[in-house]
Design an enzyme around this catalytic site. Structure first.
Site, PDB file in Angstrom:
ATOM      1  CB  CYS A  40      34.338  58.574  18.512  1.00 46.40           C
ATOM      2  SG  CYS A  40      33.100  59.121  17.342  1.00 46.40           S
ATOM      3  CG  ASP A  52      46.390  35.366  57.276  1.00 47.61           C
ATOM      4  OD1 ASP A  52      47.025  34.345  57.554  1.00 47.61           O
ATOM      5  OD2 ASP A  52      46.545  36.458  57.840  1.00 47.61           O
ATOM      6  CG  ASP A  85      48.079  41.540  56.511  1.00 45.13           C
ATOM      7  OD1 ASP A  85      48.577  41.419  55.377  1.00 45.13           O
ATOM      8  OD2 ASP A  85      48.713  41.299  57.552  1.00 45.13           O
TER       9      ASP A  85
END
Length: 816
Positions: free
Chosen positions: A97, A499, A706
């Site tokens: 469906c 980082d 970040d």
């Protein structure tokens, strides 16, 4: 994020109106040009508003179509951006469906749709003018299902509607049980070969018929709608199988063919058992969205707002940006804001998963649904309604739960052909038994068993239910996954680029060492340095000034300050000329820095700021300045970083540090954190190229940053993780947003991904093996239709229940 639907409103005769958003306008002349081009079309009256970036267009539907309007805007050099809309779909009974609804929606012009069977939602992107919400809903209804717009405002109504439907189905189920139990009670005697306890056939007919055509009417409606749409679903199998058993039994009963057995108990039991399975499945599916419900319940309903100098309790919905609201001890923060007065600690565990309270003082941000501890705080509202961090998290979780993982594609392909294949197997079973065994009754029974044991539902629920539970658990732990694909990819990360600043370290440089020259004074050294630096905005300068103020040192204002970019500065303080800056700059100013003082600081990877009395004049080149001392400044490693690196290594992930610092600083940080591989001197613009180099080995590479400064590198990674810290930008920056500023959350995200994918594999294995074993056993006559119906009813329930076991997952790789 859902946006209001842009409906084509009917106007007199064939006139219609539409509001179109427009991207790319830079001035009023752009708006005028678009307006002129639209008004050139026959029967069109357009007004373009540059401020709202929208075009209000009235047009003659007989002369111009919506797509033509969009095409004119595009040819003029502008864009009508796609909009998003969520639809709540009702009437779906299996994965076939959902596939049918998705196909129907995607056939509409300018539409991209995905349908989630588990959540019963369709997420649609469409181009205003080419289609609208009414057309989308109409298309779903033509396919035999129902649809309503779904948003935060309709969530309560949807929940109430589902609860009412569940109660109605539950009542019908218990009626079916009451009618079916007498039929099942006689099965023991039939299995033993006796017929003395068999109910009169007219009574069996009377009991089974309402179950078949009243209780089971939903299966006929579903089957009709599916077949009318050119597809098959579970309803087709159930309706066909039970109708065959009931029709044969009815003919035998009404014709008085006493030599033949009747199978009223099979048809009634299968319908009752399938209905029971659907009720259990609905209850279990509702539990998969418990995380969303928990987030919604966090939102307070009232707030205390200062209006006219008085504190007034008002509904949260009535707060406007800029209003001053008060949060008393123990109360929840009603909306996002900024502390203006007071202070205390706020428990942000609901958003970040971090149980430790966070200190708040004037200027700090607070977020809706966090709990104030001790202390009264006054805040200015900055984000209300759908613009709070909590609302963003809810949207992100809903988006992830409604998306499809790549692993689901196989299940979707199988679901698309499942019903026709099973129907063909049932026909072959019937023909084979009748032709070779000459037993029509046995042929019928076995064909019915094939039809009712086949279950496309388990296939359709295997992936989305696990995704829903996994993303919900992640949200509770402060791990926000953008979509199911990101959740699947995260498990295979082999190399993780991190980082340094703000990820491994706190991102806030601080004074770590104050080393006065022989015979010098540390307090005097810090006073001179901070006084010279108090007007600077460099992070090192801010760290020195902050340390001096924390130590209660009074500062004086320098005179004749002269800064040399990238080196340092000179200035007069209390009638003495001073030089401050790097050791090399101090040497230029005639201040010698002994190596035995410099080496320990530089070797530890710290930034070194020297302070000395400079030469009185450039003419006196032979004169030497006097060194006051050195100050070491470092961006401290987060306390959890070494443990996070160690845990990532145990997960088989190689960690590579990327930093713009010099090699000595990078080596020191890498050594302290336990990282073996790093690249120093990497500028922000070069990090994306570094990611490309890491991917050259053919390994799956993740990136942690970040979410703002590292955007190019995050985009270059296979999977990107943004350490958010609560910023709205972080929610949009990466595949996975980590609300806690902690690298351990990356390890948690990878662990959650692996746990979720393990559940998906288990579910798919169970769904495939169930059908692979069940259908052949039914075909060779080893399964009674009633047993087959019970197995079919429980198969989807078991898949959902297995997914719900993911709720035991906790950060740190533990299970409750």
């Amino acid at each position: 994020m859902n946006t209001p639907a842009h409906t084509l409103a009917a106007a007199p005769a064939s006139r219609q109106t539409v509001d179109l958003p427009i991207e790319g306008m830079t001035c009023a002349a752009c708006a005028a040009r678009i307006e002129r081009q639209l008004n050139k079309l026959p029967g069109v009256s357009a007004a373009v508003n540059f401020a709202s970036e929208r075009a209000h267009v009235a047009f003659d539907a007989g002369a111009v179509s919506g797509p033509q309007l969009v095409d004119v805007i595009r040819k003029t050099g502008f864009k009508v951006p796609p909009q998003s809309l969520d639809l709540a779909i009702s009437g779906m009974t299996c994965a076939a469906c959902a596939a049918r609804v998705e196909t129907v929606l995607n056939k509409l012009p300018g539409v991209e749709a995905g349908v989630n069977f588990a959540s019963e939602k369709a997420h649609v992107r469409y181009v205003p003018g080419q289609t609208d919400a009414a057309a989308l809903i109409a298309a779903v209804r033509r396919a035999g299902y129902d649809a309503r717009e779904s948003s935060a405002d309709t969530r309560a109504a949807e929940k109430a509607r589902k609860a009412a439907a569940w109660r109605a189905e539950s009542r019908r189920f218990w009626i079916a049980v009451a009618l079916t139990l007498p039929l099942l009670a006689q099965m023991g005697a039939m299995f033993s070969g006796g017929h003395e306890n068999e109910l009169p056939r007219w009574l069996q007919f009377a009991l089974a018929t309402p179950v078949q055509f009243w209780i089971g009417w939903r299966f006929y409606v579903g089957a009709y709608n599916a077949l009318r749409g050119g597809s098959g679903n579970m309803d087709v199998l159930v309706a066909l199988g039970t109708s065959m058993a009931w029709a044969f039994s009815a003919v035998v009963t009404l014709a008085g063919l006493h030599q033949h057995h009747v199978y009223f108990e099979a048809s009634a039991a299968v319908i009752t058992l399938v209905l029971m399975g659907k009720l259990l499945e609905a209850r279990a599916k509702a539990r998969t969205s418990a995380a969303i419900e928990a987030l919604i319940r966090l939102q307070p309903q009232t707030a205390h707002v200062l209006r006219g100098g008085e504190l007034t309790a008002v509904p949260v919905d009535s707060i406007n940006p800029g209003d001053i609201f008060v949060v008393r001890p123990g109360e929840s923060v009603p909306v996002d804001g900024e502390v203006t007065e007071g202070g205390g600690s706020v428990n942000e565990a609901a958003l970040t998963g971090e149980s430790m309270p966070v200190a708040k003082r004037p200027g700090d941000k607070v977020f809706a649904a966090t709990v104030n501890g001790e202390g009264l705080i006054h805040c200015r509202a900055t984000g209300v309604g759908s613009h709070t961090l909590l609302a963003g998290i809810i949207r992100m979780v809903e988006q992830a739960q409604g998306s499809k993982a790549p692993v689901q594609r196989l299940a979707d392909r199988i679901s698309a052909i499942f019903v026709p294949v099973v129907t063909a197997i049932a026909l072959l079973t019937f023909a084979g038994w009748w032709f070779f065994a000459g037993d029509f009754t046995q042929a019928l029974v076995n064909a019915v068993a094939v039809l009712v044991i086949a279950c496309p539902c388990a296939l359709g629920l295997a992936t989305p239910t696990a995704i829903m539970v996994g993303t919900g658990r992640g949200a509770a732990a402060g791990i926000l996954v953008r979509n199911a694909e990101a959740l699947e990819l995260a498990k295979g990360v082999e190399v993780l680029a991190v980082d340094k600043t703000g990820t491994l370290t706190s991102g806030q440089p601080a004074v770590t060492d104050i080393v006065p020259a022989a015979g010098g004074d540390a307090a005097q050294l810090l006073r001179v340095a901070a006084s010279l630096e108090q007007g600077a905005t460099h992070p090192l300068a801010e760290a020195i000034v902050a340390r001096a103020r924390a130590d209660g040192i009074a500062l004086t204002h320098p005179a004749e300050l002269r800064a040399v970019a990238g080196k340092g500065l000179t200035a007069a303080l209390d009638g003495v000329d001073y030089a401050l800056g790097s050791p090399a700059y101090l040497a230029e100013c005639g201040v010698a820095v002994p190596e035995d003082m410099l080496t320990p600081l530089a070797g530890a990877g710290k930034s070194v700021v020297g302070v000395g009395e400079a030469r009185s004049s450039q003419a006196d080149a032979a004169a030497s300045g006097r060194l006051l001392g050195l100050i070491g400044v470092a961006d401290r490693l987060r306390p959890t970083s070494p443990a996070a690196i160690a845990r990532l290594k145990t997960q088989g992930v190689e960690v590579v540090m990327l930093t713009g610092d010099n090699a000595a600083t990078a080596a020191a940080i890498a050594r302290e954190s336990g990282i073996e591989r790093f690249e120093a001197g990497v500028l922000p613009g070069d990090k994306a190229a570094a990611l490309v180099r890491l991917k050259a080995d053919g390994k799956r590479v993740g990136m942690v940053g970040d979410g703002i400064n590292d955007a190019p590198a995050l985009a270059a990674a296979d999977v990107s993780f943004a350490i958010g810290g609560g910023a709205d930008a972080a929610l949009e920056a990466a595949d996975v947003t980590l609300m806690r500023s902690d690298l351990l959350s990356v390890a948690d995200a990878i662990d959650l991904s692996r746990a979720t994918l393990a559940k998906i594999r288990q579910n798919l294995f169970f769904a495939f093996i169930y059908n692979a074993l069940g259908i052949p056993l039914a075909a060779i006559g080893m399964l009674n239709p009633v047993i087959a119906g019970a197995a079919m009813a429980l198969s989807s329930v078991s898949v959902v229940s297995n997914s719900l076991l993911l709720r035991r997952w906790k950060p740190g790789g533990r299970e409750a």
